[in-house]
Design a protein around this motif. Sequence first.
Motif, PDB file in Angstrom:
ATOM      1  N   TYR A 257       0.842  -1.217   0.000  1.00 39.64           N
ATOM      2  CA  TYR A 257       0.000   0.000   0.000  1.00 39.64           C
ATOM      3  C   TYR A 257       0.868   1.254   0.000  1.00 39.64           C
ATOM      4  O   TYR A 257       0.660   2.203  -0.754  1.00 39.64           O
ATOM      5  N   LEU A 258       1.882   1.195   0.899  1.00 41.78           N
ATOM      6  CA  LEU A 258       2.713   2.386   1.070  1.00 41.78           C
ATOM      7  C   LEU A 258       3.489   2.710  -0.208  1.00 41.78           C
ATOM      8  O   LEU A 258       3.625   3.880  -0.597  1.00 41.78           O
ATOM      9  N   SER A 259       3.981   1.653  -0.852  1.00 40.13           N
ATOM     10  CA  SER A 259       4.757   1.919  -2.082  1.00 40.13           C
ATOM     11  C   SER A 259       3.842   2.532  -3.138  1.00 40.13           C
ATOM     12  O   SER A 259       4.237   3.403  -3.912  1.00 40.13           O
ATOM     13  N   ARG A 260       2.589   2.076  -3.173  1.00 41.04           N
ATOM     14  CA  ARG A 260       1.620   2.659  -4.113  1.00 41.04           C
ATOM     15  C   ARG A 260       1.381   4.134  -3.809  1.00 41.04           C
ATOM     16  O   ARG A 260       1.428   4.996  -4.672  1.00 41.04           O
ATOM     17  N   ILE A 261       1.122   4.394  -2.501  1.00 46.10           N
ATOM     18  CA  ILE A 261       0.804   5.780  -2.104  1.00 46.10           C
ATOM     19  C   ILE A 261       2.006   6.687  -2.370  1.00 46.10           C
ATOM     20  O   ILE A 261       1.880   7.771  -2.941  1.00 46.10           O
ATOM     21  N   ASN A 262       3.179   6.193  -1.976  1.00 46.73           N
ATOM     22  CA  ASN A 262       4.396   6.986  -2.197  1.00 46.73           C
ATOM     23  C   ASN A 262       4.580   7.305  -3.678  1.00 46.73           C
ATOM     24  O   ASN A 262       4.887   8.431  -4.061  1.00 46.73           O
ATOM     25  N   GLY A 263       4.400   6.264  -4.492  1.00 48.31           N
ATOM     26  CA  GLY A 263       4.577   6.438  -5.953  1.00 48.31           C
ATOM     27  C   GLY A 263       3.615   7.484  -6.481  1.00 48.31           C
ATOM     28  O   GLY A 263       3.980   8.346  -7.287  1.00 48.31           O
ATOM     29  N   LEU A 264       2.361   7.392  -5.980  1.00 50.83           N
ATOM     30  CA  LEU A 264       1.343   8.345  -6.444  1.00 50.83           C
ATOM     31  C   LEU A 264       1.690   9.766  -6.052  1.00 50.83           C
ATOM     32  O   LEU A 264       1.640  10.687  -6.872  1.00 50.83           O
ATOM     33  N   ILE A 265       2.080   9.914  -4.775  1.00 49.24           N
ATOM     34  CA  ILE A 265       2.417  11.264  -4.297  1.00 49.24           C
ATOM     35  C   ILE A 265       3.589  11.805  -5.111  1.00 49.24           C
ATOM     36  O   ILE A 265       3.574  12.942  -5.587  1.00 49.24           O
TER      37      ILE A 265
END
Length: 545
Positions: A257-265
């Motif tokens: 989840y975090l890698s997704r959110i980080n990538g998006l941000i």
Amino acid sequence: MEQAGLRQQSLASTPATAVQKRVALIFSGTLVCVVLSALPFARQVPFHAPVFNILSSAFASFANLITAYLLFGQFLRTRRPFLAQLAATYLFSSLIILPYVLTFPSFLWPHSWPHVGAQTSSWLNIFLRIGFPLGIFCSMLLELCSKGQPLSTRRTTIISTLIPIIVSLLVVILSFIAINFSSSLPVLSMNGNYKITNTLGIRLTILALDLAAAIICVIQARRGTVLHVWLSVATVAALFDAGLYQWSGSLYSIGWYLSRINGLIASTVVLAMLLYRVNRLYETIAQQNDLLEQHKTDLEKKNEQLERQNQMQKDFVSIVGHEFRTALTTIQGFGEVIAEDTLTSEEIKEYVSDMCSEAHRLSRLITEQLDLDRMRSGLMQLKSEVVDLNDLIKELAHRANTQSLEHEIRLDLERSLPSLWADRDRLTQVLLNLLSNAIKYSPEGGEIVISSMREGAWIHLAVQDQGIGIPPEKLEQIFEQYTRIDSESSRFIGGTGLGLSVVAVTLQKNGGTVSAESAEGKGSTFHVKLPLVRMPIMAEPVSVW
Ligand code: ADP
């Protein structure tokens, strides 16, 4: 040259400000810290949210598409090949997400698409994770090799046509492979858990590519341009996200989840920064274009002015030549007649008077020309003395009335007009010129009105006649040297075209202004404005032609 320079300006050549560099550094540092601090509990699986995967993927696809579009625009602007490669990389990242989302087992397709293998979406994800760093790495290499050389226009057109075609084809081919041959490809995950051991090579390759892309971007970011700074942020974020993703071990884990959110941000911030800078860049370019246009207009105006000056000098030679010849012929003719000694003393007196008036005209021409030159060059020292304008007007009007009986001169003077500081002789010359013009260009019997009034800190004088008038398009030109209006009614009225120039320059030297309004055939009014306050005597040259 300047236009070409403007054309070359782009995100790849605009330097990032110190603040931007600091923001970029803080931002990537924060992302790295978040990733590192999440490592201990990255493998925990809190809940399954396929909808999050779909939404975040769709958003990432959209952000990448906009970035690709922006970079594509930069490529067309600068024709630098590495920008084409970058645009292609972002376009690829945007497009390959679509088959990934469509084949991902979710609430849309609970068991993935029919005919789609269980590994399809995983492999498409791997293609994305390989393609992005590889593309960035290649584009940076391309930049290093091409040494800033732009492509020809033809090549630019060909490449810009080919990019969408090739990238779309690549995405179709990779999707085809992932859909049809996923069963023959190594198994990437089982029930959401990554198979690390049998795909270690691929996973290490991804990390190596991410690392290489981040290193080359950070090295290039030392150039300090907006694009390179934010590209290095994007690649460093991608590297740490890839690490977290591999470390998390399974789908829907905290790390995932975090890698997704980080990538998006990261992709959103990078896009926002690039968009902001590109906007500012276009604003600057638009301003520079405006300045260039302004400069061009100024040059055109100066050119016109020079041409007019040139014409005026030619006119001067012909006018002065003509005036001298006429006067000298008259003087010579009268002289010869007088020399014959056949004239009565009355006739001799009349002829001598005519000769004197011709000589006077010539002397006026020379005096006005010399006065103008001395005033313009600052050689004429103006006096500053108290002048009672009403007195001066009355005196001149009286003089004119005795000389010209054909015109009625009426005065409309403000009684309590204050005195002002000016050069009395020069003001006399101004008023005489305006008055003599009013007389000269009016038919017999025409009324001439001289008025004076106070307007705040100014004194306003007006000389109004009912004469032949001035065409509106000539109203400003008449104050230029040697300008004479060539019309049926004025053709036979003598003059030098210097009187109003003397008026304009004298008033300018005294801190005043002159303007004219007129209706052809009905008359003209000349407005003079003089400041009441004492003006410093201006000794510097005046640039009025
Ligand atoms: P000039 O010696 O020819 O009168 P000026 O500089 O005084 O030179 O005037 C420039 C031109 O402006 C004149 O040739 C004339 O055509 C026009 N002009 C000036 N004053 C008047 C006026 N009161 N009425 C009509 N035309 C005028």
